[in-house]
Design a protein around this motif. Structure first.
Motif: not given
Lengths: 382, 258
Positions: A101-110
């Motif tokens: 979850v952290a990877l997907v959200l972080g990579a998608g929104m940074y």
């Protein structure tokens, strides 16, 4: 209300094309941290729990080829069982989920975070999440292979009882070998380094031959033949340990020579010219102007050589040194062949790290200081 | 000091003997012919300024005088000694020839004071007290007495260059060579270094100055060389050369720099 009102929009400002601000920077960071923490905590918790509890050798362990006769079998079994424990499994799978979850959200929104700090939080969260996933997968892989065999051979500390003093002696011998080699190597290297810079080929050539020989042959060859070269070739009978120190010094000298040569060459030409222009001889200029500056620059690479040398001293294990002269690695090999327990090697690695890690830290600090350019002032001392 | 000042107008016969003499000096760097036969005689208390386009051989000429570069061909005489002779004791000769560089070349690991005393102790074998006193005198002379214990890295370019001058002066040289000593300085720092050089010239120091400071060349120089393409194209009185350049090349050069 009027106070919190937004500032008036400048009618001439270009249109805002940055798009909506992404939410949840802190959440991503927390998720990433949680992923890694959950994996580590589950493993540590299970291991500690099993280690402290009073368990017996389980059938599962016996199936994994851990027998009752093995010294320390229960301890080994505890490690293996703890790895298979439901708490560990839950931690591993939960960590993978949180990390994903952290990877997907972080990579998608940074990219859409509205401040540098929030962007950093998102990126850090994504990276930590990825690390949590990788660690969990690695553990899953490990425990699906042969954790019983591995643990029995590498993490069974029961056979090491009574070897504490020997390891301390081994560490002292390792440091003796490395320190003696380094000090001798620095002296040899400084002389050779200056010789290789001579404008005369007849002066350079012998130094080059020496350096190329010691850089071009394996250190293990030098160690094995050194004793007999001295004995049969020159009639010099020395203790094998002393010969080893000598070989390390000769070998390190060749590498240190290149370090010194590079260090001296890195000093601006004008320094030599300035020294010569006030009437100093070449050697005076070297001694008072060039070498003192070069020495500061070569400290980090020389310390690096020292770290390498500490590890290379393990090669003396081929010499069959007496027990009192054994270094860490020789000792580990002897322990392992006496007990068929490779945990001696695990402890040896830890012993090397205890010595090398602080040194590596020092090298990095020295390099940082050198790069900061303060050395000329602060390093000059009184 | 006083007597030499007084003797200045009626130059004694001894002073007429050249302090430095170059005879047909050539210098090649590989295939690059940098100096193409330079002849030059410097008398005592001459202030010879050398101007010319970059790459013309000015610095190489200066470095040949102190034998930091060895001429490929030709001879360099210091007083009555041929210092291009292989048997010449260059270390001894260089104690009489002060040299100041564009890049200062102070020893960064030593204080200003130590920069000056080092050669006094190691080359002239003065006691540390003597060296200290002489160094402090010279540092005061260039206005840097208050920075004696500073390291070069803590000083401005102009201050470093003045210390470099003090380092050279402390050897009590018979001639001072200046190699574009203001070229690396920020414009506002040039003045303090030129001031020191003007004072030295006024005190009767024999100097050879490679410079791009045309004002200095015109006002302080007693003789000027225009060096282009490795040859002395024109030489004479600085003012004369500035106002009545004889060669086209000098006229062209002056048009560009003035």
């Amino acid at each position: 209300m009027a106070i919190t009102e937004a500032p008036p929009v400048n009618p001439d400002a270009p249109p805002d094309v940055r798009g909506p601000t992404a939410p949840l920077p802190a959440t991503i960071l927390v998720l990433g941290v949680a992923a890694l923490v959950v994996v580590v905590a589950a493993i540590v918790f299970s291991q500690v729990n099993y280690a402290l509890s009073d368990r017996v050798l389980t059938q599962n362990c016996i199936n994994l080829e851990i027998s009752r006769e093995d010294n320390g079998a229960v301890g080994v079994c505890n490690i293996v069982e703890a790895l298979q424990d439901p708490v560990t499994s839950a931690g591993l799978y939960l960590g993978i989920g949180l990390g994903a979850v952290a990877l997907v959200l972080g990579a998608g929104m940074y990219r859409r975070m509205d401040s540098k700090r929030r962007r950093d939080d998102a990126i850090t969260g994504a990276v930590l999440g990825a690390q949590g996933i990788l660690l969990a997968l690695l553990i899953l892989w490990f425990r699906s292979a042969s954790p019983g065999l591995f643990t029995k051979h590498f993490l069974n500390f029961a056979d090491l009882e009574g070897y504490g003093g020997a390891f301390v002696r081994g560490a002292i011998n390792t440091l003796k070998l490395a320190f003696g080699g380094e000090v001798g190597g620095i002296v040899i290297g400084l002389v050779l380094g200056v010789l290789t810079l001579s404008s005369r080929r007849v002066v350079r050539a012998p130094a080059r031959i020496y350096i190329n020989f010691f850089r071009g042959t394996p250190l293990i060859w030098q160690l094995i033949t050194g004793y007999f070269v001295l004995l049969f070739g020159f009639g010099i009978h020395l203790d094998a340990f002393v010969v080893a120190v000598l070989i390390f010094a000769l070998n390190t000298g060749a590498y240190a020579a290149e370090v010194f040569r590079a260090g001296i060459q890195s000093i601006e030409r004008g320094q030599m010219e300035a020294a010569r222009s006030v009437g100093m001889s070449y050697l005076q200029a070297m001694r008072y102007a060039i070498v003192p500056q070069a020495v500061r620059r070569v400290i980090p690479p020389l310390m690096n050589e020292f770290v390498i040398l500490i590890k290379d001293t393990a090669l003396v294990s081929v010499l069959g040194l007496t027990l009192n002269n054994s270094d860490i690695f020789t000792l580990a090999r002897e322990g392992q062949s006496a007990t068929f327990n490779a945990t001696f090697f695990t402890v040896a690695a830890i012993a090397y790290l205890v010595v090398t890690l602080p040194l590596i830290g020092l090298v990095n600090a020295a390099e940082k200081r050198l790069r900061s350019g303060l050395v000329g002032i602060a390093g000059a001392g009184g | 000091m006083e007597s030499s000042q007084a003797a200045r107008p009626s130059a004694a016969p001894a002073a007429r003997q050249p302090l430095i003499r170059l005879e047909g000096v050539h210098k090649w760097f590989g295939n690059l012919h940098v100096l193409k036969g330079v002849d030059l005689a410097m008398l005592q208390r001459d202030v010879v300024v050398v101007i010319g386009p970059s790459g013309g051989g000015k610095s190489t000429l200066l470095r040949c005088v102190s034998m930091l570069e060895e001429p490929t061909l030709g001879r360099v005489w210091f007083e009555d000694r041929d210092i291009t002779d292989i048997r010449a004791d260059l270390n001894e000769v260089r104690t009489h020839i002060g040299m100041v560089f564009q890049a200062y070349n102070l020893f960064p690991h030593m204080t200003a004071l130590r920069n000056v005393t080092l050669a006094l102790e190691k080359v002239l074998n003065l006691s540390s007290e003597e060296a200290h006193d002489r160094a402090m005198d010279q540092l005061a002379r260039v206005g840097m007495g208050h920075k004696a214990n500073a390291y070069p890295g803590q000083l401005s370019g102009g201050q470093q260059q003045r210390i470099a001058i003090a380092r050279a002066l402390a050897m009590k040289p018979k001639v001072m060579l200046f190699d574009e000593v203001t070229s690396a300085l920020d414009p506002e720092l040039v003045g303090e270094v030129l001031e020191v050089m003007i004072r030295l010239a006024g005190e009767g120091m024999t100097m050879m100055v490679v410079t791009h400071e045309m004002g200095f060349a015109r006002e302080v120089g007693t003789r000027m060389l225009f060096l282009d393409d490795g040859q002395i194209v024109e030489e004479g009185e600085p003012k004369d050369m500035f106002y009545n350049p004889k060669s086209d090349r000098l006229r062209l050069f002056l048009d560009k720099v003035l």
